[in-house]
Design a protein around this motif. Structure first.
Motif, PDB file in Angstrom:
ATOM      1  N   THR A   9       0.826  -1.190   0.000  1.00  0.00           N
ATOM      2  CA  THR A   9       0.000   0.000   0.000  1.00  0.00           C
ATOM      3  C   THR A   9       0.856   1.234   0.000  1.00  0.00           C
ATOM      4  O   THR A   9       2.047   1.187   0.263  1.00  0.00           O
ATOM      5  N   ALA A  10       0.206   2.366  -0.265  1.00  0.00           N
ATOM      6  CA  ALA A  10       0.936   3.624  -0.285  1.00  0.00           C
ATOM      7  C   ALA A  10       1.314   4.097   1.112  1.00  0.00           C
ATOM      8  O   ALA A  10       2.126   4.983   1.264  1.00  0.00           O
ATOM      9  N   TRP A  11       0.732   3.482   2.115  1.00  0.00           N
ATOM     10  CA  TRP A  11       0.871   4.072   3.444  1.00  0.00           C
ATOM     11  C   TRP A  11       1.633   3.203   4.429  1.00  0.00           C
ATOM     12  O   TRP A  11       1.919   3.638   5.532  1.00  0.00           O
ATOM     13  N   SER A  12       1.933   1.967   4.089  1.00  0.00           N
ATOM     14  CA  SER A  12       2.599   1.087   5.041  1.00  0.00           C
ATOM     15  C   SER A  12       3.496   0.117   4.314  1.00  0.00           C
ATOM     16  O   SER A  12       3.066  -0.566   3.397  1.00  0.00           O
ATOM     17  N   THR A  13       4.752   0.040   4.730  1.00  0.00           N
ATOM     18  CA  THR A  13       5.654  -0.908   4.104  1.00  0.00           C
ATOM     19  C   THR A  13       5.425  -2.316   4.612  1.00  0.00           C
ATOM     20  O   THR A  13       5.885  -3.270   4.006  1.00  0.00           O
ATOM     21  N   THR A  59      -6.345   6.834  11.133  1.00  0.00           N
ATOM     22  CA  THR A  59      -5.058   7.038  10.495  1.00  0.00           C
ATOM     23  C   THR A  59      -5.220   8.125   9.444  1.00  0.00           C
ATOM     24  O   THR A  59      -6.320   8.320   8.910  1.00  0.00           O
ATOM     25  N   THR A  60      -4.166   8.839   9.168  1.00  0.00           N
ATOM     26  CA  THR A  60      -4.215   9.920   8.192  1.00  0.00           C
ATOM     27  C   THR A  60      -3.276   9.611   7.042  1.00  0.00           C
ATOM     28  O   THR A  60      -2.092   9.331   7.260  1.00  0.00           O
ATOM     29  N   THR A  61      -3.799   9.635   5.812  1.00  0.00           N
ATOM     30  CA  THR A  61      -2.983   9.380   4.646  1.00  0.00           C
ATOM     31  C   THR A  61      -2.210  10.642   4.259  1.00  0.00           C
ATOM     32  O   THR A  61      -2.471  11.732   4.767  1.00  0.00           O
ATOM     33  N   ASN A  62      -1.262  10.478   3.361  1.00  0.00           N
ATOM     34  CA  ASN A  62      -0.351  11.573   3.023  1.00  0.00           C
ATOM     35  C   ASN A  62      -1.051  12.786   2.425  1.00  0.00           C
ATOM     36  O   ASN A  62      -0.489  13.878   2.414  1.00  0.00           O
ATOM     37  N   ASP A  63      -2.259  12.601   1.912  1.00  0.00           N
ATOM     38  CA  ASP A  63      -2.990  13.734   1.351  1.00  0.00           C
ATOM     39  C   ASP A  63      -3.841  14.450   2.392  1.00  0.00           C
ATOM     40  O   ASP A  63      -4.658  15.300   2.054  1.00  0.00           O
ATOM     41  N   GLY A  64      -3.657  14.104   3.666  1.00  0.00           N
ATOM     42  CA  GLY A  64      -4.330  14.804   4.748  1.00  0.00           C
ATOM     43  C   GLY A  64      -5.703  14.282   5.104  1.00  0.00           C
ATOM     44  O   GLY A  64      -6.374  14.846   5.978  1.00  0.00           O
ATOM     45  N   VAL A  65      -6.157  13.196   4.477  1.00  0.00           N
ATOM     46  CA  VAL A  65      -7.474  12.630   4.765  1.00  0.00           C
ATOM     47  C   VAL A  65      -7.380  11.683   5.959  1.00  0.00           C
ATOM     48  O   VAL A  65      -6.483  10.839   6.020  1.00  0.00           O
ATOM     49  N   THR A  66      -8.294  11.847   6.912  1.00  0.00           N
ATOM     50  CA  THR A  66      -8.341  10.976   8.084  1.00  0.00           C
ATOM     51  C   THR A  66      -9.370   9.869   7.869  1.00  0.00           C
ATOM     52  O   THR A  66     -10.492  10.128   7.421  1.00  0.00           O
ATOM     53  N   TRP A  67      -8.974   8.652   8.195  1.00  0.00           N
ATOM     54  CA  TRP A  67      -9.801   7.459   7.998  1.00  0.00           C
ATOM     55  C   TRP A  67      -9.961   6.710   9.308  1.00  0.00           C
ATOM     56  O   TRP A  67      -9.026   6.624  10.093  1.00  0.00           O
ATOM     57  N   TYR A  68     -11.140   6.136   9.514  1.00  0.00           N
ATOM     58  CA  TYR A  68     -11.290   5.105  10.525  1.00  0.00           C
ATOM     59  C   TYR A  68     -10.733   3.810   9.936  1.00  0.00           C
ATOM     60  O   TYR A  68     -10.883   3.545   8.738  1.00  0.00           O
TER      61      TYR A  68
END
Length: 249
Positions: A9-13, A59-68
Motif C-alpha cells: 500500500t501507499a501508506w505502510s511498508t 489514520t491519516t494518509t499523506n494527502d491529509g485525509v483521516t480514515w477510521y
C-alpha cells in the motif's frame, strides 16, 4: 533490479500484517464514527455480532485525509458499513487486500481503493525520471506536462504520453531517461483545458491523483525498520534471494 512481487500500500511498508479496512464518513454520515460488521468465508463474525463494532482507531494518509481503520488477519472476508445498524451498505464481499471506502450514510458509499493502494507493477524506475497518475476521471489520453523554468522536459504541451500500468484499473506512468531537473507537472487529457490538474510540484517517483501527490515510489531496503518482524523478514529474504540491507522494489 529486484522486483517485490507482493501487494503493497501507499501508506505502510508492512502491508502483509493483515487486511486493513479504511472508512471515511461524509454527507449524512459526516462526523459520525461508523460501525463495521465483518465475517470470514465460513460466515463467522470477526467483529461483535450485528451491527459489529464502532470504528475508533484512525489514520491519516499523506494527502491529509483521516480514515477510521480496522485490521483483520483473515482473507476473503466480507463487511457491512452502517451507523449503529442504520443506513447499511450492501455486503462488501471478497475482500482480500486493503480497502478504502467513503461512506455517506443511507447505504451510499463509494470505493476509493484505486486511489490509495498502489498496484504491484507500479515500480521504481532506476536512472529515470518517472511519475504515476491515478486517472479516476478515465481520461481517454492522459498526458504529463513535465517542465522547469527553461525546458519542457516531456515535450511541448500537452506533454508526454502516459502508458497504463499493467493489472491496474486506472493508473498511468510517464517515464524518460533525462539529466534534466523538473520542477512542475500538469496531468491532462491530451491538452483539453477543462480536463487537467493544477500545476503540481514535481517529485520524481511521485504517485499523484487529481488532487496532488499521494506518495512516492522509492526503493525499499530490507531492514528491521521497514519489516519489524524478524521471521517475516527472513522469509522474505529467502523468497527473493536477497540479504539484509539490500534494496528491493
Amino acid at each position: 533490479m529486484l522486483q517485490l512481487a507482493f501487494f503493497a500500500t501507499a501508506w505502510s511498508t508492512q502491508a502483509w500484517a493483515g487486511i486493513k479496512i479504511h472508512v471515511r464518513t461524509e454527507g449524512n454520515a459526516s462526523g459520525t464514527a461508523p460501525y463495521l460488521y465483518v465475517w470470514n468465508e465460513s460466515q463467522e463474525p470477526l467483529t461483535s455480532t450485528w451491527p459489529g463494532d464502532q470504528m475508533s482507531r484512525t489514520t491519516t494518509t499523506n494527502d491529509g485525509v483521516t480514515w477510521y481503520v480496522m485490521e483483520f488477519s483473515e482473507t476473503n472476508i466480507g463487511a457491512i458499513i452502517s451507523i449503529n445498524g442504520n443506513g447499511q451498505t450492501v455486503d462488501l464481499t471478497g475482500i482480500n487486500d486493503d480497502k478504502y471506502y467513503a461512506y455517506k450514510g443511507n447505504g451510499e458509499y463509494y470505493n476509493l481503493t484505486n486511489q490509495y493502494v498502489i498496484p504491484a507493477e507500479a515500480n521504481y524506475k532506476e536512472g529515470k525520471l518517472f511519475v504515476y497518475f491515478v486517472n479516476t476521471s478515465e481520461w481517454a489520453n492522459p498526458k504529463a506536462h513535465v517542465y522547469n523554468s527553461s525546458e519542457d522536459i516531456a515535450g511541448d504541451w500537452p506533454g508526454g504520453t502516459m502508458t497504463k500500468v499493467a493489472n491496474s484499473d486506472n493508473v498511468y506512468l510517464w517515464e524518460k531517461e533525462s539529466s534534466s531537473t523538473p520542477t512542475k507537472v500538469i496531468f491532462n487529457n491530451n491538452g483539453d483545458n477543462t480536463d487537467q490538474t493544477s500545476d503540481f510540484t514535481y517529485v520524481n517517483g511521485g504517485y499523484y491523483n487529481a488532487s496532488g501527490l499521494i506518495t512516492t515510489i522509492t526503493q525499499l531496503e530490507l531492514n528491521s525498520t521497514n519489516f519489524p518482524d524478524p521471521n517475516f523478514r527472513a522469509a522474505l529474504a529467502e523468497k527473493l534471494g536477497v540479504n539484509e540491507g539490500d534494496k528491493i522494489e
